[in-house]
Design a protein around this motif. Structure first.
Motif, PDB file in Angstrom:
ATOM      1  N   SER B 152      53.289  97.522  -6.168  1.00 23.77           N
ATOM      2  CA  SER B 152      53.194  98.270  -7.435  1.00 23.77           C
ATOM      3  C   SER B 152      53.287  97.345  -8.640  1.00 23.77           C
ATOM      4  O   SER B 152      52.535  97.483  -9.605  1.00 23.77           O
ATOM      5  CB  SER B 152      54.311  99.309  -7.515  1.00 23.77           C
ATOM      6  OG  SER B 152      54.220 100.168  -6.439  1.00 23.77           O
ATOM      7  N   LYS B 153      54.218  96.400  -8.588  1.00 23.83           N
ATOM      8  CA  LYS B 153      54.366  95.488  -9.732  1.00 23.83           C
ATOM      9  C   LYS B 153      53.121  94.625  -9.902  1.00 23.83           C
ATOM     10  O   LYS B 153      52.682  94.374 -11.019  1.00 23.83           O
ATOM     11  CB  LYS B 153      55.596  94.596  -9.532  1.00 23.83           C
ATOM     12  CG  LYS B 153      56.897  95.302  -9.867  1.00 23.83           C
ATOM     13  CD  LYS B 153      58.068  94.348  -9.809  1.00 23.83           C
ATOM     14  CE  LYS B 153      59.350  95.080 -10.175  1.00 23.83           C
ATOM     15  NZ  LYS B 153      60.546  94.283  -9.855  1.00 23.83           N
ATOM     16  N   TRP B 154      52.568  94.169  -8.773  1.00 26.19           N
ATOM     17  CA  TRP B 154      51.354  93.349  -8.865  1.00 26.19           C
ATOM     18  C   TRP B 154      50.207  94.151  -9.462  1.00 26.19           C
ATOM     19  O   TRP B 154      49.416  93.625 -10.240  1.00 26.19           O
ATOM     20  CB  TRP B 154      50.963  92.827  -7.478  1.00 26.19           C
ATOM     21  CG  TRP B 154      51.795  91.698  -6.976  1.00 26.19           C
ATOM     22  CD1 TRP B 154      52.706  91.736  -5.965  1.00 26.19           C
ATOM     23  CD2 TRP B 154      51.799  90.339  -7.443  1.00 26.19           C
ATOM     24  NE1 TRP B 154      53.279  90.504  -5.779  1.00 26.19           N
ATOM     25  CE2 TRP B 154      52.733  89.628  -6.673  1.00 26.19           C
ATOM     26  CE3 TRP B 154      51.098  89.673  -8.451  1.00 26.19           C
ATOM     27  CZ2 TRP B 154      52.990  88.264  -6.864  1.00 26.19           C
ATOM     28  CZ3 TRP B 154      51.345  88.323  -8.642  1.00 26.19           C
ATOM     29  CH2 TRP B 154      52.289  87.631  -7.862  1.00 26.19           C
ATOM     30  N   LEU B 155      50.098  95.426  -9.068  1.00 25.55           N
ATOM     31  CA  LEU B 155      49.015  96.254  -9.598  1.00 25.55           C
ATOM     32  C   LEU B 155      49.223  96.535 -11.087  1.00 25.55           C
ATOM     33  O   LEU B 155      48.298  96.428 -11.893  1.00 25.55           O
ATOM     34  CB  LEU B 155      48.942  97.586  -8.837  1.00 25.55           C
ATOM     35  CG  LEU B 155      48.484  97.527  -7.372  1.00 25.55           C
ATOM     36  CD1 LEU B 155      48.748  98.850  -6.673  1.00 25.55           C
ATOM     37  CD2 LEU B 155      46.997  97.178  -7.276  1.00 25.55           C
ATOM     38  N   MET B 156      50.478  96.867 -11.437  1.00 29.52           N
ATOM     39  CA  MET B 156      50.763  97.296 -12.815  1.00 29.52           C
ATOM     40  C   MET B 156      50.646  96.170 -13.830  1.00 29.52           C
ATOM     41  O   MET B 156      50.405  96.419 -15.010  1.00 29.52           O
ATOM     42  CB  MET B 156      52.156  97.925 -12.886  1.00 29.52           C
ATOM     43  CG  MET B 156      52.259  99.286 -12.245  1.00 29.52           C
ATOM     44  SD  MET B 156      51.127 100.482 -12.975  1.00 29.52           S
ATOM     45  CE  MET B 156      51.841 100.664 -14.594  1.00 29.52           C
ATOM     46  N   ARG B 157      50.796  94.943 -13.398  1.00 32.49           N
ATOM     47  CA  ARG B 157      50.761  93.850 -14.376  1.00 32.49           C
ATOM     48  C   ARG B 157      49.401  93.746 -15.071  1.00 32.49           C
ATOM     49  O   ARG B 157      49.293  93.241 -16.172  1.00 32.49           O
ATOM     50  CB  ARG B 157      51.127  92.522 -13.726  1.00 32.49           C
ATOM     51  CG  ARG B 157      50.048  91.948 -12.843  1.00 32.49           C
ATOM     52  CD  ARG B 157      50.402  90.558 -12.380  1.00 32.49           C
ATOM     53  NE  ARG B 157      49.345  90.023 -11.559  1.00 32.49           N
ATOM     54  CZ  ARG B 157      49.018  88.746 -11.475  1.00 32.49           C
ATOM     55  NH1 ARG B 157      49.681  87.866 -12.167  1.00 32.49           N
ATOM     56  NH2 ARG B 157      48.045  88.346 -10.695  1.00 32.49           N
ATOM     57  N   HIS B 158      48.349  94.266 -14.406  1.00 31.67           N
ATOM     58  CA  HIS B 158      47.020  94.204 -15.022  1.00 31.67           C
ATOM     59  C   HIS B 158      46.858  95.230 -16.144  1.00 31.67           C
ATOM     60  O   HIS B 158      46.076  95.024 -17.068  1.00 31.67           O
ATOM     61  CB  HIS B 158      45.940  94.445 -13.956  1.00 31.67           C
ATOM     62  CG  HIS B 158      45.864  93.345 -12.954  1.00 31.67           C
ATOM     63  ND1 HIS B 158      45.148  92.191 -13.161  1.00 31.67           N
ATOM     64  CD2 HIS B 158      46.440  93.203 -11.731  1.00 31.67           C
ATOM     65  CE1 HIS B 158      45.269  91.393 -12.111  1.00 31.67           C
ATOM     66  NE2 HIS B 158      46.044  91.988 -11.235  1.00 31.67           N
ATOM     67  N   PHE B 159      47.574  96.347 -16.040  1.00 28.89           N
ATOM     68  CA  PHE B 159      47.419  97.399 -17.050  1.00 28.89           C
ATOM     69  C   PHE B 159      48.206  97.071 -18.324  1.00 28.89           C
ATOM     70  O   PHE B 159      47.804  97.443 -19.420  1.00 28.89           O
ATOM     71  CB  PHE B 159      47.928  98.739 -16.493  1.00 28.89           C
ATOM     72  CG  PHE B 159      47.078  99.307 -15.395  1.00 28.89           C
ATOM     73  CD1 PHE B 159      45.771  99.710 -15.640  1.00 28.89           C
ATOM     74  CD2 PHE B 159      47.569  99.455 -14.104  1.00 28.89           C
ATOM     75  CE1 PHE B 159      44.983 100.250 -14.634  1.00 28.89           C
ATOM     76  CE2 PHE B 159      46.798  99.984 -13.085  1.00 28.89           C
ATOM     77  CZ  PHE B 159      45.503 100.389 -13.349  1.00 28.89           C
ATOM     78  N   ILE B 160      49.329  96.388 -18.116  1.00 32.28           N
ATOM     79  CA  ILE B 160      50.225  96.163 -19.246  1.00 32.28           C
ATOM     80  C   ILE B 160      49.639  95.073 -20.155  1.00 32.28           C
ATOM     81  O   ILE B 160      49.411  93.950 -19.724  1.00 32.28           O
ATOM     82  CB  ILE B 160      51.640  95.784 -18.744  1.00 32.28           C
ATOM     83  CG1 ILE B 160      52.202  96.978 -17.971  1.00 32.28           C
ATOM     84  CG2 ILE B 160      52.548  95.390 -19.891  1.00 32.28           C
ATOM     85  CD1 ILE B 160      53.364  96.646 -17.107  1.00 32.28           C
ATOM     86  N   GLY B 161      49.371  95.449 -21.372  1.00 30.76           N
ATOM     87  CA  GLY B 161      48.810  94.500 -22.336  1.00 30.76           C
ATOM     88  C   GLY B 161      47.316  94.305 -22.202  1.00 30.76           C
ATOM     89  O   GLY B 161      46.734  93.488 -22.916  1.00 30.76           O
ATOM     90  N   CYS B 162      46.676  95.000 -21.288  1.00 29.73           N
ATOM     91  CA  CYS B 162      45.215  94.867 -21.124  1.00 29.73           C
ATOM     92  C   CYS B 162      44.581  96.255 -21.224  1.00 29.73           C
ATOM     93  O   CYS B 162      44.350  96.913 -20.201  1.00 29.73           O
ATOM     94  CB  CYS B 162      44.866  94.241 -19.780  1.00 29.73           C
ATOM     95  SG  CYS B 162      45.631  92.657 -19.494  1.00 29.73           S
TER      96      CYS B 162
END
Lengths: 184, 423
Positions: B152-162
């Motif tokens: 989940s963290k790996w997936l979510m890092r793309h949404f945050i700030g992008c």
């Protein structure tokens, strides 16, 4: 208990099946070496230099090889070069430049309008731990049941089917008011 | 142009197309590895700290998943993420999936269950999950898959700030490896699916998210009208619609998801036919949208589909002529002497083995001991290119003749031999 992630249980297959797969794969490796027959022949010619000289130089066998390899390397070079150039140009043009603004999260109002449900029904569905939804043929939600004793299979007994003809869903699809039932 | 000149062009194309695609994928994925994956230099079980952790709604459509539902939901409850809910959709299962899901909901209040009385299909399940979800980010997982606790963290890092990112697809890893088909697919998911996704990220857009594990921004889904209920491959469809709407789709190889794949030819064939049919359906529906300058970044994806489908028909034709040549006399221009050319065969063999080696080297970062599958990967040309060719040939008429608007519903897939042989 933690599930076993990798499932590799050779004992589930007979010894004959395992042997067959191993032998077939070994033969497949043989096919690869068959593909390399010209290369193996070349190595053989190298050991018997005279024959190699006759076949490759006098008879001109090397010309085919040079033709294939030259064209082949050129194309691979073009592919790799294009990929690298394209990536580099994208990196320099777009890296660190975000032109799009943050989109607002989907609001309750837009959701209710899109799915044609009331705000109260949506709130009830979002809060429910167990719900039964009924969608009609047009893809419209017609019933939200958050009762706790309902058996969905009993409710729809006799209506199961293999496929149904429905138009693709869109925000402008035919609307029907949502019928709701809190309990049965 | 004479018939023999055309025949030479066709022969060259059928041989060189898969060969040069292999180099395109290798070049793209090696570049991706050095500039994206290696830069992170973190193992999958050590995701980066996120500046914020917005809530996630996991959506799990299930149809007859009594064997797998409990461990799938448990893998979600074990996620290393602060705020989430799990919405399981019981799509008219005829086994006791519904009861299992209700029991899980009673045990853990993060689990919620939606029941359908009739089989409405995966897309409708996902739509219902999106409707019932309380959070802006949706992670969709098949009912027979296991999500790595850190995914989940790996997936979510793309949404945050992008804000441009509309979806992120994870890294499916094959769990069942008992049979030869299972072992081959371990290699296939590395050497083909992993390489293709990396390469496609480099040259623009990706063909599809993995239907088994993908994360979505709900506002992006809302803008394109969520999942289509009448496409056999809803994952390809949503990927194209999001990208045609100028959303970015990312690939996250650290987001591991353990999946069950068919271990019988019949199951594999059905699956590949569905994938091929899904691609053709999506292309025919959206090809007109591709013809604009605004959507130029999708051209490569469209072109790849057209060329690979054409290749499938041509290889079918050449094989037919080759066999016919043994049975009846054919004109010289149509006579296929051999389908294994001399020096080109050397190059083909070397290319395949190089591709396997590169893919396993890149992927061994995510799964230890992967190198042992090198032995089984020699089947890759047969499995991938031949089944792909046969499935594409069969899929085109199926896709073109399928009535538009016909709802795509669940058919239980082959999930390997481990369950059937154990009982």
């Amino acid at each position: 208990m933690k599930p076993q992630i990798i499932i590799d249980r050779p004992r589930l297959r007979s010894r004959g099946t395992r042997l067959r797969d191993t032998v077939l794969t070994f033969l497949m490796w043989g096919v690869y070496f068959y593909l390399w027959l010209p290369l193996i022949s070349l190595a053989g010619w190298l050991f018997g230099f005279r024959l190699f000289y006759d076949e490759m130089i006098i008879q001109g066998g090397y010309q085919t090889l040079m033709q294939v390899i030259g064209w082949y390397l050129l194309t691979i070079g073009l592919i790799v070069g294009t990929v690298l150039l394209w990536s580099y140009s994208n990196r320099t043009r777009f890296r660190g430049r975000e032109r799009r603004r943050h989109s607002a999260p989907v609001s309750v109002e837009t959701t209710t309008a899109y799915f044609n449900v009331t705000g109260a029904d949506l709130a009830r569905l979002k809060a429910a731990h167990r719900a039964v939804l009924v969608w009609d043929e047009a893809g419209q939600l017609t019933e939200i049941d958050t009762g706790h004793r309902m058996d969905p299979r009993r409710k729809f007994a006799g209506t199961r089917r293999r496929s149904a003809q429905v138009p693709p869903l869109s925000p402008n699809a035919r609307r029907r008011p949502t019928r709701t039932a809190r309990s049965r | 142009m004479s018939l023999s000149a055309i025949a030479v062009i066709v022969m060259d194309f059928t041989f060189y197309y898969p060969l040069f695609m292999a180099y395109l994928w290798m070049a793209g994925s090696v570049y991706y590895f050095f500039y994206r994956e290696r830069v992170d230099a973190r193992p999958p079980d050590d995701p980066p700290a996120l500046p914020e952790t917005p809530g996630i709604s996991f959506i799990v459509p299930c149809h007859n998943e009594s064997e797998n539902a409990r461990e799938t939901i448990q893998s979600l409850l074990d996620q290393d993420y602060p705020e989430f809910e799990v919405i399981a959709i019981n799509d008219a299962s005829t086994d006791d999936t519904g009861e299992i899901l209700d029991a899980l909901a009673a045990e853990d209040n993060r689990v919620r269950v939606i029941h359908f009385g009739t089989n409405l299909g995966k897309a409708m399940g996902l739509r219902s999950g999106a409707l019932a979800s309380n959070f802006e980010f949706l992670v969709c997982l098949d009912g027979d898959a296991l999500l790595d606790p850190h995914a989940s963290k790996w997936l979510m890092r793309h949404f945050i700030g992008c804000p441009r990112v509309g979806a992120v697809t994870g890294n499916p890893r094959v769990r069942n490896r008992t049979t030869l088909l299972g072992k081959i697919q371990v290699g296939e998911f590395s050497s083909i699916i992993g390489l293709i996704k990396r390469a496609q990220r480099i040259y623009g857009r990706i063909f599809t998210v993995s239907g088994v594990i993908a994360a979505f921004r709900k506002s992006a889904l809302h803008r394109v009208g969520y999942w289509s209920v009448d496409m056999v491959a809803e994952d390809i469809d949503i990927s194209w619609r999001l990208q045609l709407n100028h959303w970015d789709i990312r690939y996250e190889p650290n987001a591991l998801c353990w999946i069950l794949m068919p271990e019988r030819m019949r199951g594999l064939w059905r699956q590949r036919l569905r994938w091929a049919q899904g691609g053709v359906e999506v292309f025919t529906r959206y090809c007109s949208s591709l013809l604009t300058w605004k959507n130029r970044r999708m051209w490569m994806v469209g072109l790849e589909l057209i060329v690979s489908t054409t290749w499938a028909y041509l290889i079918g034709l050449i094989s037919l002529l080759w066999i016919l040549g043994y049975l009846v006399p054919l004109p010289a221009a149509l006579h296929v002497e051999t389908i294994l050319p001399g020096w080109a065969g050397v190059i083909l063999g070397i290319t395949c083995l190089t591709q396997f080696a590169i893919s396993l080297a890149i992927d061994s970062r995510y799964e230890r001991g992967l190198a042992r599958y090198y032995y089984w990967m020699v089947w890759y040309p047969l499995l991938y290119w031949m089944i792909h060719a046969a499935a594409s040939i069969a899929a085109v008429p199926k896709a073109l003749l399928r009535k538009r608007g016909q709802r795509a519903i669940w058919v239980s897939p082959d999930r390997g031999i481990q369950t059937t042989l154990e009982t």
